[in-house]
Design a protein around this motif. Structure first.
Motif, short mmCIF file in Angstrom:
data_model
loop_
_atom_site.label_atom_id
_atom_site.label_comp_id
_atom_site.label_asym_id
_atom_site.label_seq_id
_atom_site.Cartn_x
_atom_site.Cartn_y
_atom_site.Cartn_z
N ASP A 72 -0.23 0.24 1.39
CA ASP A 72 -0.76 0.38 0.04
C ASP A 72 -0.27 1.73 -0.48
O ASP A 72 -0.59 2.76 0.09
N ARG A 74 -0.85 4.38 -2.90
CA ARG A 74 -2.07 4.73 -3.63
C ARG A 74 -1.77 5.63 -4.82
O ARG A 74 -1.86 6.84 -4.73
N THR A 77 -5.73 5.97 -7.36
CA THR A 77 -6.99 6.44 -6.78
C THR A 77 -7.81 7.19 -7.82
O THR A 77 -7.32 8.11 -8.47
N ARG A 84 -6.09 2.81 -15.11
CA ARG A 84 -5.57 2.45 -13.78
C ARG A 84 -4.42 1.46 -13.91
O ARG A 84 -3.36 1.65 -13.31
N CYS A 115 -4.64 -4.21 -8.81
CA CYS A 115 -3.59 -3.78 -7.90
C CYS A 115 -2.38 -4.68 -8.13
O CYS A 115 -2.49 -5.72 -8.79
N ASP A 129 -1.67 0.40 -5.39
CA ASP A 129 -3.14 0.39 -5.46
C ASP A 129 -3.65 1.66 -6.10
O ASP A 129 -3.15 2.71 -5.88
#
Length: 129
Positions: A72, A74, A77, A84, A115, A129
């Motif tokens: 993943d 990231r 976060t 996002r 995601c 993600d």
């Protein structure tokens, strides 16, 4: 009993240097190539020493089924909603330009944030993600 402090993620692949260079671009890592036995392996290391080393080794067979383990990446976060999704889509576009393939965008619902499912340049699944 000693506790493990570091670990390495190993990928089987057809073109270790090519795949290693892709992942170095994705993660901002530095590539390491063998001085002998050109092409049999390559590695990526986090220049800060914080993240795991990634090792790519040549194998004769190609990928056949879905990965049992995946990475993943990231980048979202702490972000939620549209902020996002916009961040994830920008990273998706950057990685597609490097040769990745977008498989599926999973939009936020009542339980999960968004995601994006991707494949690297040899078809290995990973998520943004």
């Amino acid at each position: 009993m000693a506790s493990v402090k570091k670990f390495q993620v190993t990928f089987d692949c057809a073109e270790p240097e090519r795949v290693a260079r892709f992942w170095c671009e994705v993660l901002g890592y530095a590539v390491t190539l063998p001085s002998e036995g050109q092409g049999s392996w390559a590695a990526c290391s986090d220049p800060t020493g914080e993240g795991p080393r990634m090792y790519f080794q040549r194998v004769p067979e190609g990928k056949v089924v879905k990965n049992r383990v995946h990475l993943d990446v990231r980048v979202g976060t702490g972000l939620v909603g549209e902020e996002r999704l916009t961040t994830l889509e920008a990273e998706r576009d950057r990685l597609v330009a490097l040769g990745a393939v977008c498989v599926n965008v999973l939009y936020a619902d009542e339980e999960n944030e968004s995601c994006i499912v991707m494949q690297d340049i040899e078809g290995n699944e990973f998520c943004i993600d």
